[in-house]
Design an enzyme around this catalytic site. Structure first.
Site, short mmCIF file in Angstrom:
data_model
loop_
_atom_site.label_atom_id
_atom_site.label_comp_id
_atom_site.label_asym_id
_atom_site.label_seq_id
_atom_site.Cartn_x
_atom_site.Cartn_y
_atom_site.Cartn_z
CE LYS A 147 -3.63 -2.78 0.54
NZ LYS A 147 -4.45 -3.06 -0.46
CG HIS A 186 -7.13 -0.63 -3.50
ND1 HIS A 186 -7.97 -0.53 -2.51
CD2 HIS A 186 -6.53 -1.95 -3.31
CE1 HIS A 186 -7.77 -1.39 -1.67
NE2 HIS A 186 -7.06 -2.30 -1.95
CB CYS A 231 -16.70 -5.92 -1.80
SG CYS A 231 -17.38 -4.44 -1.31
CG ASP A 234 -4.57 -5.42 -3.01
OD1 ASP A 234 -5.75 -5.09 -2.74
OD2 ASP A 234 -3.60 -5.10 -2.31
#
Ligand code: SAT
Ligand code: MN
Length: 609
Positions: A222, A242, A266, A289
């Site tokens: 990230k 993302h 989700c 991802d």
């Protein structure tokens, strides 16, 4: 390797400079070899930090400190020179002030430990889209995870040559050891108030202190691939998103690639590894991802997966929710904060079976009677709800053969989604690029009882699923998306879709089966990209023509499907009001006028109907 093996002057100087502050006992430069991985794992097993798993070859379980179990958004900073550039949705501290605080913390922080230098590449080495980084860390656990999640070692140093560009990533667990002291099998980290996950976007620099877990410590993910890369992408004219990346093949053998952004929880990893139920269709995985996308010479956007592994949430992963993930973690996998069963295997809630034996060791390391049910009361879980597996992407049965193609794959569609029990239909397509950017900017999930602080039933919006991951002002980020749409001709741009697998009926039951059956929606999206005659135009965009979604063999009644694909005018009017009054004002005057125009145009279309 030793520090003198580094030919790149800036890297060498930075390592020396860092070592002079952090004062490690030793410096080691990672070569990325299997022998290196095995040796570090062995050391961690001998020290009691890692537990080898009898049931899974070359796999090891770790338990973290209870204070160090997830990303710490409250301790994550975007320290741009100007506060305005971080924007209202990021935490900002003046970079000089932050460096002063953190330099104090880094002083002597690696005493008693080894400083590891990890040369790594985000993306296939040598790809025009890939970028190099150097992570300095005092955690062998981080080194082993980075081995799986990125491309590590000598080959990266070779690619960097003597003066190649790299992102500096400094990490310390923040737990220096006095002479003679050892961790004795406990997870090293600092107290919450001393944890800092800091980004200095102008310097392309990351400083992380005090946490050894996930995105706080594996700085390629990230911190680099999204927060710093989003700034690079803005400056250099590309997209760091993302998003998962899928390869879809239709029954005729035609191939398309799509990406998708979804807020957390989700089922993004499940979608990335989906096994289709529509006959004749094939779905394969490129990434689960992150997607980095650049325009190719032909004017289309090409995506790479910058990662080399999956850092997936373990609980609820099972053969029925994600068979391909279960296959991916059979060997060579690092597990963190999972339970341990008597037969030497991991276990977690809803794994699909009960643990073997009479007892289990939970993620705290406590022995407990084996559970009789597959779920546990909140707070009493065997595996921590954010327990993870770190597995090589190449072990995934659905990985596409071209997943490491340095050229990337041409993207035909973007999916945006969220967990919305009402209003948002199963699928609709944006009218054009700007309308699609509007959709990306309003996605979110309805707050459930899992989050205590918000009002249940409200929508918590997470634009582009990037709110915690954008390294600059979100309003400028929306603008960058609008500008991206002007860089090529509309026919070459990916088409944009809004999907919602989570509609509920009045009784609170899910109306759509989801999981594998989402392939039925993917098939419709694929055909849309071929301009198939399978849609009708509505006020909110293009929606499936009756009969154009294959529900053969599905237990979904035609009237339920009809409801899933209706325009809920009253719901949308409320949606518009919420966006206008509560969502867009968060970004102040940086909201691009194109987006407020889309909002008004949608409102006008709905009120005419
Ligand atoms: O911990 S990570 O940031 O790598 C994963 C996540 O929180 O999404
Ligand atoms: Mn993610």
């Amino acid at each position: 390797m030793e520090i003198n093996d580094i030919k790149h002057k800036k890297i060498k100087a930075w390592v020396e400079e860092t070592a002079a502050i952090c004062r490690p006992d030793a410096i080691y430069v990672c070569d990325g070899s299997q022998a290196e991985y095995d040796r570090l794992m062995d050391e961690m097993i001998k020290s009691g930090l890692g537990t080898p798993l009898k049931k899974r070859p070359s796999s090891v379980l770790f338990r973290s400190d209870p204070s160090d179990v997830a990303r710490v958004e409250d301790r994550t900073y975007i320290a741009s020179a100007k506060e305005e550039d971080a924007g209202p949705t990021n935490h900002w501290i003046d970079p000089n002030e932050l460096k002063k605080i953190m330099s104090g913390l880094y002083t002597d922080s690696m005493k008693g430990r080894t400083l590891y230098v990890i040369p790594f590449s985000m993306g296939p080495i040598g790809s025009q889209i890939s970028k190099n980084g150097i992570e300095i860390t005092d955690s062998a656990y981080v080194v082993c995870n980075m081995h799986i999640m990125t491309r590590v070692g000598t080959k990266v140093l070779e690619n960097l040559g003597e003066d190649g560009e790299f992102v500096k990533c400094l990490h310390s667990v923040g737990k220096p050891l006095a002479s003679g002291q050892a961790d004795n099998g406990t997870w090293p980290c600092a107290d919450m108030e001393h944890k800092y996950i800091s980004h200095f976007p102008e310097e392309r620099l990351i400083w992380s202190y005090g946490s050894g877990y996930g995105g706080n410590a594996l700085l390629g993910k990230k911190c680099f691939a999204l927060r710093i890369a989003s700034v690079l992408a803005r400056d250099e004219g590309w997209l760091a998103e993302h998003m998962l990346i899928l390869k879809i093949t239709n029954p005729k053998g035609e191939v398309k690639y799509i990406t998708g952004a979804f807020p957390s929880a989700c089922g993004k990893t499940n979608l990335a590894m989906l096994i289709p139920t529509v006959p004749g269709w094939k779905v394969e995985t490129i990434g689960d991802d992150i997607a980095w996308m650049k325009f190719g010479k032909d004017g289309r956007l090409y995506a790479i997966n910058p990662e080399a592994g999956f850092f997936g949430v373990a609980p609820e992963t099972s053969d029925s929710s994600n068979k391909n993930a279960m296959e991916s973690i059979k060997q060579n996998t690092i597990f963190t904060n999972c339970g341990l069963s008597d037969d030497g295997d991991i276990w977690w809630e809803k794994i699909g079976y009960l643990p073997k034996g009479e007892s289990v060791i939970d993620w705290h390391g406590k022995k407990r009677p084996a559970p009789l049910k597959e779920s546990s009361p909140k707070g009493e879980e065997i595996a921590h709800p954010n327990a993870r597996f770190t597995a090589p992407a190449k072990q995934c049965p659905s990985i596409a053969s071209e997943w490491e193609d340095p050229a990337g794959v041409p993207i035909s569609a973007f999916l945006f989604g969220g967990r919305r029990p009402s209003t948002i239909p199963l699928v609709h397509q944006s009218r054009n690029w700007n309308h699609g950017v509007f959709i990306g900017s309003i996605i979110g999930s309805e707050v459930t009882a899992a989050v205590i602080s918000d009002k249940i039933g409200q929508v918590r919006r997470d634009p582009f699923a990037m709110l915690p991951f954008c390294g600059y002002h979100m309003g400028d980020y929306f603008k960058h998306w609008i500008e991206t749409g002007k860089k090529t001709t509309p026919d070459k741009l990916p088409k944009i879709f809004y999907v919602n697998w989570f509609r509920k009926d009045k009784e609170g039951n899910f109306m759509w089966p989801g999981y594998k059956d989402n392939s039925r929606i993917l098939a419709w999206v694929f055909d849309r990209c071929n301009e198939a005659d399978n849609a009708v135009e509505t006020e909110i965009g293009f929606m499936p023509k009756p009969g154009s979604i294959n529900i053969d063999g599905l237990d979904v009644k035609p009237e339920v499907l009809k409801e899933l694909l209706e325009v809920d005018r009253e719901g949308w009017k409320k949606e518009i009001q919420d966006v206008r009054e509560n969502h867009y004002p968060k970004f102040g005057n940086k909201i691009p006028k194109e987006l407020t125009e889309e909002l008004s145009a949608l409102e006008a279309r709905l009120s005419k109907a």
